[in-house]
Write an enzyme that holds these catalytic residues in place. Structure first.
Site, short mmCIF file in Angstrom:
data_model
loop_
_atom_site.label_atom_id
_atom_site.label_comp_id
_atom_site.label_asym_id
_atom_site.label_seq_id
_atom_site.Cartn_x
_atom_site.Cartn_y
_atom_site.Cartn_z
N TRP A 140 0.83 -1.21 0.00
CA TRP A 140 0.00 0.00 0.00
C TRP A 140 0.86 1.25 0.00
CZ3 TRP A 140 -4.31 -1.06 -1.93
CH2 TRP A 140 -4.93 -2.27 -1.67
N LYS A 199 -11.97 -1.50 7.80
CA LYS A 199 -11.23 -2.43 8.65
C LYS A 199 -11.61 -2.26 10.12
CE LYS A 199 -7.97 -2.13 5.09
NZ LYS A 199 -8.14 -3.42 4.43
N ASP A 202 -1.02 6.84 6.49
CA ASP A 202 -2.12 5.94 6.12
C ASP A 202 -2.34 4.99 7.29
OD1 ASP A 202 -3.77 3.97 5.15
OD2 ASP A 202 -2.49 3.39 3.46
C1 LIG Z 1 -2.92 0.09 4.71
C2 LIG Z 1 -3.88 0.19 3.55
N1 LIG Z 1 -3.88 1.30 2.80
C3 LIG Z 1 -4.71 1.44 1.76
C4 LIG Z 1 -5.59 0.45 1.41
C5 LIG Z 1 -6.49 0.65 0.22
O1 LIG Z 1 -7.72 1.02 0.69
P1 LIG Z 1 -8.99 1.29 -0.24
O2 LIG Z 1 -9.41 -0.04 -0.77
O3 LIG Z 1 -9.96 1.92 0.72
O4 LIG Z 1 -8.59 2.21 -1.33
C6 LIG Z 1 -5.65 -0.72 2.17
C7 LIG Z 1 -6.60 -1.78 1.82
O5 LIG Z 1 -6.54 -2.90 2.28
C8 LIG Z 1 -4.76 -0.84 3.26
O6 LIG Z 1 -4.77 -1.96 4.02
#
Ligand SMILES: Cc1ncc(COP(=O)(O)O)c(C=O)c1O
Length: 356
Positions: free
Chosen positions: A102, A193, A169
């Site tokens: 991510w 989550k 994030d």
């Molecule tokens: C740490 C992290 N950042 C970003 C994301 C992406 O999130 P989204 O699907 O809401 O764009 C995730 C998804 O699992 C994640 O675990």
């Protein structure tokens, strides 16, 4: 029978949140209307949005400290590009910590806006640890990190001190542990989550960092516009915001983040103790960086896979297989996961010893 849900996201929410949310789908606030059919400008929903925004700040200890909370759309993936759009100057640069998939996705977006310095990376080791000992360029417009790496099961234990804005994030560990949240200038987290269903993203931003990079920002990507519109610039995800509010109220009723963290520590300790004790298993992440939200582990002998999979499925466990880039298993033990469910998994791991 309700399953023990270890899914990484969308994921488990408190049972009482599911119950209250389903009531609101049929009859919201005794209005004779479903929450799904009311105007987002109605008095009842405006109150939901106001309380959700204010409770998010209250739980993080950021009330009255110059921060604003927003519930936006487009997931954390849209926040990947909103961060540079709002904070990186034309011809500016940003510093990123590459701690997982991510983080890499966030870096890819930042590169569209300007120079993107990767200050540390654990890619060579398949992200089994969080990079440390890195230096952040003092002339970067901001530093970006990922507090919990959902896929690899690592979690930042320390955050750097720097004079530039810190962007984080926190999608997979928001509201799970106490931190000095005032060290961060921009926090974002997809709700699906630890907070609610998919469909909304919590953004917590210190107002003073906005409006300084000289870029013309499209309205839907401009944090200042969303603040001015009180998180109602366009039609918000009404239901996702409402369910997030119910979860925030549940956290508050439990005693806030401190109380929830205590339970999270007990759950993580229970599971990691079994991973370390049981000769059939090993942890996937370096011990010092282990996540208390996503516990990644492997069977020492892959020939035991079929027997183990049959055992946990028979015990009513769901969502345990690891992400394809790690393999093995990932037990996501978010806030709403009861310790009794973790005990069920631990018992299954013990049973495997008697079967092989
Ligand atoms: C740490 C992290 N950042 C970003 C994301 C992406 O999130 P989204 O699907 O809401 O764009 C995730 C998804 O699992 C994640 O675990």
């Amino acid at each position: 029978m309700k399953k023990h849900n270890y899914s990484a996201g969308p994921s488990i929410l408190p049972q009482e949140v599911f119950e209250k949310a389903s009531k609101a789908v049929l009859n919201f606030n005794d209005s004779g209307l479903s929450i799904l059919e009311i105007s987002h400008r109605s008095k009842d929903f405006v109150a939901v949005m106001e309380e959700a925004r204010s409770l998010a700040l209250e739980l993080l200890g950021l009330q009255g400290k110059g921060y604003q909370a927003l519930f936006l759309q487009g997931g954390a993936s849209t926040a990947f590009l909103m961060a540079p759009y709002n904070l990186m100057k034309e011809n500016g640069k940003a510093a990123y910590l590459d701690s997982g998939t991510w983080a890499t996705a966030a870096i890819k977006e930042a590169k569209l806006f300007g120079e993107t310095v990767i200050v540390g990376s654990s890619k060579e080791d398949n992200y089994t640890y969080v990079p440390k000992g890195y230096e952040i360029p003092a002339d970067a417009d901001y530093f970006h990190c990922t507090s919990n790496n959902t896929i690899f099961g690592t979690q930042m234990q320390e955050f750097p001190s720097t004079n530039i804005p810190v962007v984080c994030d926190m999608s997979s560990d928001i509201f799970s542990r106490e931190l000095d949240f005032s060290k961060f200038d921009l926090i974002y987290a997809g709700a699906q989550k630890n907070m609610g269903p998919a469909g909304t993203t919590l953004v917590v931003v210190k107002e003073e960092i906005l409006g300084k990079n000289g870029r013309t920002i499209p309205s839907m990507l401009d944090y200042s516009k969303h603040i001015k519109a009180e998180s109602m610039y366009n039609t918000p995800s009404v239901f996702a915001v409402y369910v997030s509010l119910l979860t925030l109220q549940w956290i508050k009723a439990k005693g806030g983040i401190a109380a929830v963290e205590k339970l999270n520590n007990a759950k993580a300790d229970l599971l990691y103790a079994e991973i370390d004790r049981n000769p059939l298993f090993k942890g996937a992440a370096k011990i010092e960086d282990r996540s208390k939200m996503n516990v990644t582990f492997l069977l020492n002998n892959p020939e035991h896979t079929e027997t183990f999979d049959a055992l946990w499925k028979a015990a009513g466990i769901s969502g345990l297989p690891g992400h394809r880039s790690v393999g093995g298993y990932r037990a996501s033990i978010y806030n709403a996961m009861p310790i009794e469910s973790v005990q069920v998994l631990v018992d299954v791991m013990k049973t495997l010893e008697t079967k092989v």
